[in-house]
Design a protein around this motif. Structure first.
Motif, PDB file in Angstrom:
ATOM      1  N   ASP A  48       0.730  -1.214  -0.535  1.00 27.94           N
ATOM      2  CA  ASP A  48      -0.152  -0.387   0.224  1.00 27.94           C
ATOM      3  C   ASP A  48       0.997   1.263  -0.138  1.00 27.94           C
ATOM      4  O   ASP A  48       0.331   2.461  -0.452  1.00 27.94           O
ATOM      5  CB  ASP A  48      -1.446  -0.296   0.859  1.00 27.94           C
ATOM      6  CG  ASP A  48      -2.225  -1.209   0.772  1.00 27.94           C
ATOM      7  OD1 ASP A  48      -2.244  -1.140  -0.198  1.00 27.94           O
ATOM      8  OD2 ASP A  48      -2.926  -2.104   1.802  1.00 27.94           O
ATOM      9  N   VAL A  51       0.725   2.132  -3.116  1.00 28.18           N
ATOM     10  CA  VAL A  51      -0.364   3.382  -3.913  1.00 28.18           C
ATOM     11  C   VAL A  51      -0.165   4.460  -3.089  1.00 28.18           C
ATOM     12  O   VAL A  51      -0.461   5.586  -4.307  1.00 28.18           O
ATOM     13  CB  VAL A  51      -1.143   2.298  -3.716  1.00 28.18           C
ATOM     14  CG1 VAL A  51      -2.482   3.205  -3.990  1.00 28.18           C
ATOM     15  CG2 VAL A  51      -1.308   0.697  -4.005  1.00 28.18           C
ATOM     16  N   GLN A  92      -6.451  -7.803  -1.103  1.00 29.67           N
ATOM     17  CA  GLN A  92      -5.976  -7.424   0.030  1.00 29.67           C
ATOM     18  C   GLN A  92      -4.951  -8.236   0.592  1.00 29.67           C
ATOM     19  O   GLN A  92      -4.866  -9.791   0.599  1.00 29.67           O
ATOM     20  CB  GLN A  92      -7.224  -6.851   1.384  1.00 29.67           C
ATOM     21  CG  GLN A  92      -8.289  -5.973   1.102  1.00 29.67           C
ATOM     22  CD  GLN A  92      -8.377  -5.015   0.790  1.00 29.67           C
ATOM     23  OE1 GLN A  92      -7.323  -4.790   0.795  1.00 29.67           O
ATOM     24  NE2 GLN A  92      -8.766  -4.714  -0.426  1.00 29.67           N
ATOM     25  N   LYS A 164      -5.325  -1.907  -7.966  1.00 32.88           N
ATOM     26  CA  LYS A 164      -5.956  -0.651  -6.859  1.00 32.88           C
ATOM     27  C   LYS A 164      -6.211   0.136  -7.932  1.00 32.88           C
ATOM     28  O   LYS A 164      -7.199   1.643  -7.203  1.00 32.88           O
ATOM     29  CB  LYS A 164      -4.517  -0.505  -5.962  1.00 32.88           C
ATOM     30  CG  LYS A 164      -4.573  -1.342  -4.624  1.00 32.88           C
ATOM     31  CD  LYS A 164      -6.073  -1.752  -3.792  1.00 32.88           C
ATOM     32  CE  LYS A 164      -5.782  -3.194  -3.928  1.00 32.88           C
ATOM     33  NZ  LYS A 164      -7.592  -3.818  -2.665  1.00 32.88           N
TER      34      LYS A 164
END
Ligand SMILES: Nc1ncnc2c1ncn2[C@@H]1O[C@H](COP(=O)(O)OP(=O)(O)O)[C@@H](O)[C@H]1O
Ligand SMILES: O=C(CO)[C@@H](O)[C@H](O)COP(=O)(O)O
Length: 498
Positions: A48, A51, A92, A164
């Motif tokens: 993440d 992202v 996820q 994403k």
């Protein structure tokens, strides 16, 4: 005027570039993210962070331009290769990504080679190495079964980022080739390999060509970045495939040298049956139905980055390297081998570590910096040697990556490689390759070759200096003896590593 965006998800940072239809970079931005080394040999990142970093870089980049979102014909990606992103059913991440330079999987590699050995080489065209994705999947199966039980899919770094940003699940062939699960010549997931290692085929994502459209930008990502909802997104490729596209390596002839975190010597290959016996990697290219072969130095730019962080933390690379050009070849008798995290080409060895040999009280920090640059370049010369021994001509090298920012280093490459070295007008090879994929995918150009003719702009040329070529030939022979002479010492030192 139409534009395309190239996103290069590197190991040290994500870089985004906005390129107009004549190939000029109109705006760029970058965001770095941390690497986690919980144990010696481990290397992880939080998916993440990629992202968040990419959205931040796109926001910054769009704030720098007057280009209208409707004029952006497409976005595509270049990504650090091999990193394992394990996803649950809701897509996820189940744990941090295990990266290409993580060497925890020696045991799994040995088991896999014993189980499938030559078949694996025949199907995937590559030897089993710690850096590739399949040994990492095996490591999680064996060491974190409770996590593996929840996993429904694996992706590579840029494919997770694209998921994403678009909601679409795909992996392109050039990146899939680095997993050790792909039948490289047939361009399909290998059921033989999946079955041998208890991996259901459903665990492997759908495949795409690099220039295939794989969705459009999600509304919330468009709103955050200032881009248009529905902007077409194209699959993209492995960073080295994209670097090769950005450097114009679309037919045989020229060779690419990339010094990023890793270092790569890469050549185009048309022939799917060409057999290098696993001595160098053999992967699908980002250009449809083409291939490339490459040798990899694990700690190329990473060696210089480590040296800077350890001994010149508050200086820029340019400050650190300001005096290296005044020091003659050989750094006053100081040799460096760049094995900070082990090595791949030509010594696939996760236990070997780096050395400085020949330290003298007359040496200054600049001698050490020069020795680090020379050691990295000698390691890349090992790959050039392998190519030449296989009959490939290496006379023109296009140099890209962060290392290509330094002219002393480019001249050193020309002298050590004994080849003409060409710098591009920007060193953003992989991001430019990604932008070119978006330009060809969106129809701004009919092909990558047509796009290359417009986008690729060569800069300074560095010719080898014959006197230094001879000096470096002698130094390289000495360099080549260091691996064998330090191997056993490093095996004995291994238990003392953190
Ligand atoms: N000005 C510079 N001079 C020489 N080397 C540099 C310079 N800037 C960056 N580098 C080298 O380039 C590396 C980063 O290259 P980059 O292509 O951005 O890597 P990645 O794609 O892996 O994130 C650094 O680790 C460093 O060794
Ligand atoms: O593992 C490899 C190639 O096999 C590396 O080249 C990674 O793809 C990382 O690239 P950089 O971050 O150094 O560009």
């Amino acid at each position: 005027m139409k534009y395309v965006i190239g996103i290069d998800l590197g190991t040290s940072a994500v870089k985004t570039i906005l390129v107009n239809e004549t190939g000029d970079i109109c705006a760029e931005a970058s965001k770095s993210f941390p690497l986690f080394h919980e144990k010696a040999g481990w290397s992880e990142q939080n998916p993440d962070d990629w992202v968040t970093g990419t959205i931040g870089a796109l926001q910054d980049m769009m704030a720098l331009t007057k280009a209208s979102p409707e004029d952006i014909a497409g976005i595509s990606y270049s990504g650090q290769m091999h990193g394992l992103v394990l996803l649950d059913q809701e897509h996820q991440p189940l744990r941090n990504a295990i990266l290409w330079n993580d060497t925890r999987t020696t045991k799994q590699c040995e088991e896999m080679t014993a189980a499938l050995g030559e078949d694996l080489l025949r199907i995937t065209r590559n030897r089993v190495l710690e850096g590739f994705t399949l040994p990492k999947i095996r490591w999680v199966q064996q060491n974190e079964p409770e996590i593996f039980e929840k996993a429904s899919l694996f992706l590579l770094p840029k494919d997770y980022l694209r998921l994403k940003m678009t909601g679409d699940v795909h992996m392109d062939y050039s990146d899939a080739a680095g997993t050790l699960l792909l039948d490289v010549a047939k361009k399909e997931w290998s059921s033989t390999i999946c079955e041998a290692f208890d991996i259901p085929l459903s665990f492997c994502p759908p495949l795409a060509d690099s220039t295939d459209q794989t969705g459009t930008l999600l509304p919330d990502v468009a709103a955050k970045t200032g881009l248009g909802e529905g902007t077409p997104v194209f699959a993209g490729g492995a960073d080295n495939a994209c670097g090769a596209i950005g450097a114009g390596i679309l037919t045989s002839g020229k060779t690419m040298c990339s010094i990023g975190t890793s270092g790569v010597i890469l050549a185009h290959e048309e022939d799917a049956s060409r057999d290098f016996e696993g001595k160098v990697h053999f992967f699908n290219h980002g250009k449809k139905n083409a291939f490339y072969t490459m040798g990899v130095t694990l700690s190329a730019g990473h060696s210089l980055q480590w040296f800077k962080e350890t001994f010149a933390e508050n200086e820029s690379f340019d400050q650190l390297l300001a005096e290296v050009g005044d020091i003659p070849p050989g750094a006053g008798g100081l040799l460096y081998t760049p094995y900070l995290v082990g090595e791949r080409t030509p010594h696939p060895d996760s236990v070997i570590r780096a050395s400085f040999i020949g330290m003298d009280s007359a040496h200054t920090r600049a001698h050490f910096a020069r020795a680090v640059m020379e050691g990295i370049t000698f390691s890349l010369q090992e790959s050039i040697n392998l190519f030449r021994n296989e009959g490939k001509t290496v006379d023109t090298v296009i140099s890209i990556g962060g290392g290509a920012k330094n002219d002393v280093w480019l001249q050193m490459q020309a002298d050590i490689f004994h080849a003409k070295v060409v710098k591009l007008q920007n060193e953003q090879g992989p991001a430019m390759g990604a932008a070119m994929i978006a330009a060809a995918g969106s129809g701004l150009f009919h092909s990558l070759e047509e796009c290359a003719a417009v986008f690729i702009k060569e800069g300074t040329v560095f010719m080898p200096n014959e006197e230094r070529v001879e000096q470096y030939k002698s130094l390289f022979s000495i360099y080549q003896t260091v691996y064998d002479q330090t191997k056993s010492i490093n095996e004995q030192l291994q238990p003392f590593r953190a």
